[in-house]
Write a protein that holds these residues in place. Structure first.
Motif, PDB file in Angstrom:
ATOM      1  N   ASP A  84      14.463   0.786  -3.755  1.00  0.00           N
ATOM      2  CA  ASP A  84      14.819   2.179  -3.491  1.00  0.00           C
ATOM      3  C   ASP A  84      14.930   2.999  -4.767  1.00  0.00           C
ATOM      4  O   ASP A  84      14.797   4.221  -4.734  1.00  0.00           O
ATOM      5  N   ASP A  85      15.200   2.323  -5.902  1.00  0.00           N
ATOM      6  CA  ASP A  85      15.591   3.036  -7.110  1.00  0.00           C
ATOM      7  C   ASP A  85      14.537   3.046  -8.210  1.00  0.00           C
ATOM      8  O   ASP A  85      14.766   3.577  -9.290  1.00  0.00           O
ATOM      9  N   ARG A  86      13.376   2.447  -7.993  1.00  0.00           N
ATOM     10  CA  ARG A  86      12.322   2.474  -9.009  1.00  0.00           C
ATOM     11  C   ARG A  86      10.958   2.332  -8.345  1.00  0.00           C
ATOM     12  O   ARG A  86      10.854   1.820  -7.214  1.00  0.00           O
ATOM     13  N   PRO A  87       9.899   2.760  -9.023  1.00  0.00           N
ATOM     14  CA  PRO A  87       8.563   2.739  -8.413  1.00  0.00           C
ATOM     15  C   PRO A  87       8.071   1.312  -8.139  1.00  0.00           C
ATOM     16  O   PRO A  87       8.438   0.360  -8.828  1.00  0.00           O
ATOM     17  N   SER A  88       7.203   1.211  -7.151  1.00  0.00           N
ATOM     18  CA  SER A  88       6.524  -0.045  -6.842  1.00  0.00           C
ATOM     19  C   SER A  88       5.185   0.287  -6.201  1.00  0.00           C
ATOM     20  O   SER A  88       4.909   1.445  -5.859  1.00  0.00           O
ATOM     21  N   ILE A  89       4.338  -0.721  -6.056  1.00  0.00           N
ATOM     22  CA  ILE A  89       2.998  -0.532  -5.495  1.00  0.00           C
ATOM     23  C   ILE A  89       2.784  -1.558  -4.379  1.00  0.00           C
ATOM     24  O   ILE A  89       3.125  -2.733  -4.533  1.00  0.00           O
ATOM     25  N   ALA A  90       2.204  -1.109  -3.286  1.00  0.00           N
ATOM     26  CA  ALA A  90       1.821  -2.006  -2.193  1.00  0.00           C
ATOM     27  C   ALA A  90       0.348  -1.762  -1.865  1.00  0.00           C
ATOM     28  O   ALA A  90      -0.047  -0.625  -1.598  1.00  0.00           O
ATOM     29  N   VAL A  91      -0.462  -2.808  -1.926  1.00  0.00           N
ATOM     30  CA  VAL A  91      -1.901  -2.703  -1.675  1.00  0.00           C
ATOM     31  C   VAL A  91      -2.253  -3.504  -0.429  1.00  0.00           C
ATOM     32  O   VAL A  91      -1.892  -4.683  -0.317  1.00  0.00           O
ATOM     33  N   ILE A  92      -2.933  -2.861   0.498  1.00  0.00           N
ATOM     34  CA  ILE A  92      -3.481  -3.555   1.667  1.00  0.00           C
ATOM     35  C   ILE A  92      -4.992  -3.408   1.593  1.00  0.00           C
ATOM     36  O   ILE A  92      -5.523  -2.298   1.728  1.00  0.00           O
ATOM     37  N   ASP A  93      -5.669  -4.514   1.343  1.00  0.00           N
ATOM     38  CA  ASP A  93      -7.117  -4.515   1.127  1.00  0.00           C
ATOM     39  C   ASP A  93      -7.853  -4.902   2.401  1.00  0.00           C
ATOM     40  O   ASP A  93      -7.376  -5.730   3.176  1.00  0.00           O
ATOM     41  N   GLU A  94      -9.019  -4.315   2.597  1.00  0.00           N
ATOM     42  CA  GLU A  94      -9.874  -4.505   3.774  1.00  0.00           C
ATOM     43  C   GLU A  94      -9.158  -4.087   5.054  1.00  0.00           C
ATOM     44  O   GLU A  94      -9.104  -4.808   6.049  1.00  0.00           O
ATOM     45  N   TRP A  99       5.567   4.091   7.889  1.00  0.00           N
ATOM     46  CA  TRP A  99       5.455   5.016   6.758  1.00  0.00           C
ATOM     47  C   TRP A  99       6.393   6.213   6.939  1.00  0.00           C
ATOM     48  O   TRP A  99       7.146   6.563   6.036  1.00  0.00           O
ATOM     49  N   ASP A 100       6.344   6.826   8.108  1.00  0.00           N
ATOM     50  CA  ASP A 100       7.157   8.014   8.347  1.00  0.00           C
ATOM     51  C   ASP A 100       8.655   7.715   8.290  1.00  0.00           C
ATOM     52  O   ASP A 100       9.435   8.505   7.747  1.00  0.00           O
ATOM     53  N   ARG A 101       9.066   6.584   8.833  1.00  0.00           N
ATOM     54  CA  ARG A 101      10.494   6.308   8.979  1.00  0.00           C
ATOM     55  C   ARG A 101      11.104   5.561   7.804  1.00  0.00           C
ATOM     56  O   ARG A 101      12.302   5.690   7.548  1.00  0.00           O
ATOM     57  N   HIS A 102      10.303   4.779   7.098  1.00  0.00           N
ATOM     58  CA  HIS A 102      10.889   3.900   6.092  1.00  0.00           C
ATOM     59  C   HIS A 102      10.247   4.016   4.707  1.00  0.00           C
ATOM     60  O   HIS A 102      10.948   4.147   3.698  1.00  0.00           O
ATOM     61  N   LEU A 103       8.924   3.960   4.629  1.00  0.00           N
ATOM     62  CA  LEU A 103       8.266   3.878   3.319  1.00  0.00           C
ATOM     63  C   LEU A 103       8.167   5.227   2.610  1.00  0.00           C
ATOM     64  O   LEU A 103       8.257   5.292   1.379  1.00  0.00           O
ATOM     65  N   SER A 104       7.979   6.301   3.337  1.00  0.00           N
ATOM     66  CA  SER A 104       7.747   7.605   2.706  1.00  0.00           C
ATOM     67  C   SER A 104       8.954   8.102   1.918  1.00  0.00           C
ATOM     68  O   SER A 104       8.800   8.959   1.049  1.00  0.00           O
ATOM     69  N   VAL A 105      10.123   7.584   2.199  1.00  0.00           N
ATOM     70  CA  VAL A 105      11.330   8.034   1.480  1.00  0.00           C
ATOM     71  C   VAL A 105      11.583   7.190   0.235  1.00  0.00           C
ATOM     72  O   VAL A 105      12.553   7.432  -0.490  1.00  0.00           O
ATOM     73  N   LYS A 106      10.729   6.214  -0.025  1.00  0.00           N
ATOM     74  CA  LYS A 106      10.897   5.345  -1.181  1.00  0.00           C
ATOM     75  C   LYS A 106       9.832   5.660  -2.233  1.00  0.00           C
ATOM     76  O   LYS A 106       8.749   6.158  -1.904  1.00  0.00           O
ATOM     77  N   PRO A 107      10.107   5.359  -3.499  1.00  0.00           N
ATOM     78  CA  PRO A 107       9.125   5.626  -4.570  1.00  0.00           C
ATOM     79  C   PRO A 107       8.049   4.547  -4.622  1.00  0.00           C
ATOM     80  O   PRO A 107       7.867   3.867  -5.637  1.00  0.00           O
ATOM     81  N   VAL A 108       7.323   4.379  -3.522  1.00  0.00           N
ATOM     82  CA  VAL A 108       6.288   3.344  -3.437  1.00  0.00           C
ATOM     83  C   VAL A 108       4.917   4.001  -3.296  1.00  0.00           C
ATOM     84  O   VAL A 108       4.747   4.976  -2.557  1.00  0.00           O
TER      85      VAL A 108
END
Length: 347
Positions: A82-92, A111-120
């Protein structure tokens, strides 16, 4: 959201994404789907990739057995910080959508409910441009939630810089390699076209030979009608009737079979069409061609030469290329020149 121009480009695209993640200095996870795999196995692999990643919350989702994609993607939201950037990759991504239509809706919800509010930074990768573009279209769950980036092969100037050839020879290098980095890298600086081809056809595992088969097998089984159509166009057939006759084998492919195949191959950006220059639209006289320069070269010369090369007779394959090179190049270079004359797209 990233897409590639065609199948072989996706290997380069995956490499670029991995390099980006490695250089970012932030925790990340990369998951690559497998074509044809059932959704249960894919979700299990996705959960395992999360648990084994350096994401701060990875241990919180270790051992999770997701019952659906909503639960699997929610575990991603738990794993990213929640407090720092991260990256998530989904390939293919197209392969996930192909096997389980639930994936799109689950991605939008999580995405709308959980991921969009995080620095990901969520990166969705796919080699099928038609599917990737459809994911962003109006009416689809992820509409309005992604920015598109297309990873294209190397430009002619890049090919010239890497091969250290003069302008004319660099054009030949582009026609042969298609600008795909791994193939261009195998072209030793200053090496002439004939020497490069002689070296490539002496090795059945050279990137020049292997890339074409990998590209086609990833999308079109060898016995499929689509593969037969591509090979017919690759051999030089350009009209609807000629393609139908060549691709049909004992008899011409029926129009009801060939028309949707040609449409699909154009949608996937594998085939391109040229129309006569006229004041009126003339779709009856359209001419088909392989859109990608490398695949065009591979289908014209290397596809049928593979048995010879595997027997150690690459010299015969090279002779066939040399006999037809001037004629083939004269037509193959036209699309490249045409594209180079087009005005740049507005920024």
């Amino acid at each position: 959201m990233a897409d590639a121009r065609e199948g072989w480009a996706c290997a380069t695209q995956g490499r670029l994404v991995q390099e980006f993640c490695d250089r970012s200095g932030v925790p990340y996870v990369v998951f690559q789907a497998t074509r044809g795999r059932n959704a249960v196995a894919e979700r299990a692999d996705f959960s395992a990739a999360l648990a084994q990643s350096p994401l701060p919350g990875a241990e919180l989702v270790a051992g999770l057995q997701a019952a659906d994609w909503n639960q699997a993607l929610r575990s991603l939201a738990v794993a990213v910080p929640d407090d720092r950037p991260s990256i998530a990759v989904i390939d293919e991504v197209p392969w996930l959508v192909e096997r389980d239509r639930e994936f799109e809706g689950a991605l939008q919800t999580v995405w709308d409910r959980h991921l969009s509010v995080k620095p990901v930074l969520l990166i969705l990768v796919g080699s099928d441009m038609s599917v990737m573009e459809a994911l962003r279209s109006y009416g689809r769950p992820f509409f309005g939630r992604a920015t598109k980036m297309t990873v294209r092969p190397l430009h002619l100037a890049d090919v010239r810089a890497m091969t250290r050839l003069d302008a004319a020879d660099a054009v030949d290098a582009l026609l042969i390699t298609g600008g795909f980095p791994e193939i261009v890298q195998s072209w030793r600086p200053g090496m002439g076209r004939t020497d490069f081809l002689r070296e490539a056809v002496a090795n059945p595992l050279s990137p020049l030979l292997v890339a074409g088969e990998l590209s086609l097998l990833g999308e079109f089984p060898e016995a499929s009608h689509a593969r037969a159509v591509l090979e017919a166009v690759g051999r030089g057939e350009r009209t609807f009737s000629a393609i139908a006759a060549q691709a049909g084998g004992a008899g011409a492919l029926p129009s009801g079979t060939l028309s949707p195949l040609l449409h699909t191959l154009q949608t996937k950006r594998i085939l391109a069409t040229d129309l006569p220059l006229s004041t009126k639209a003339d779709t009856k006289n359209k001419r088909y061609r392989i859109a990608d320069p490398y695949l065009r070269f591979w289908l014209a010369f290397l596809r049928r030469a593979i048995p010879l090369i595997e027997r150690g007779r690459g010299d015969l394959a090279l002779e066939r290329i040399e006999r037809s090179w001037t004629t083939w190049r004269g037509r193959a270079v036209e699309p490249i020149i045409r594209e180079s004359l087009l005005p740049p797209a507005p920024r």
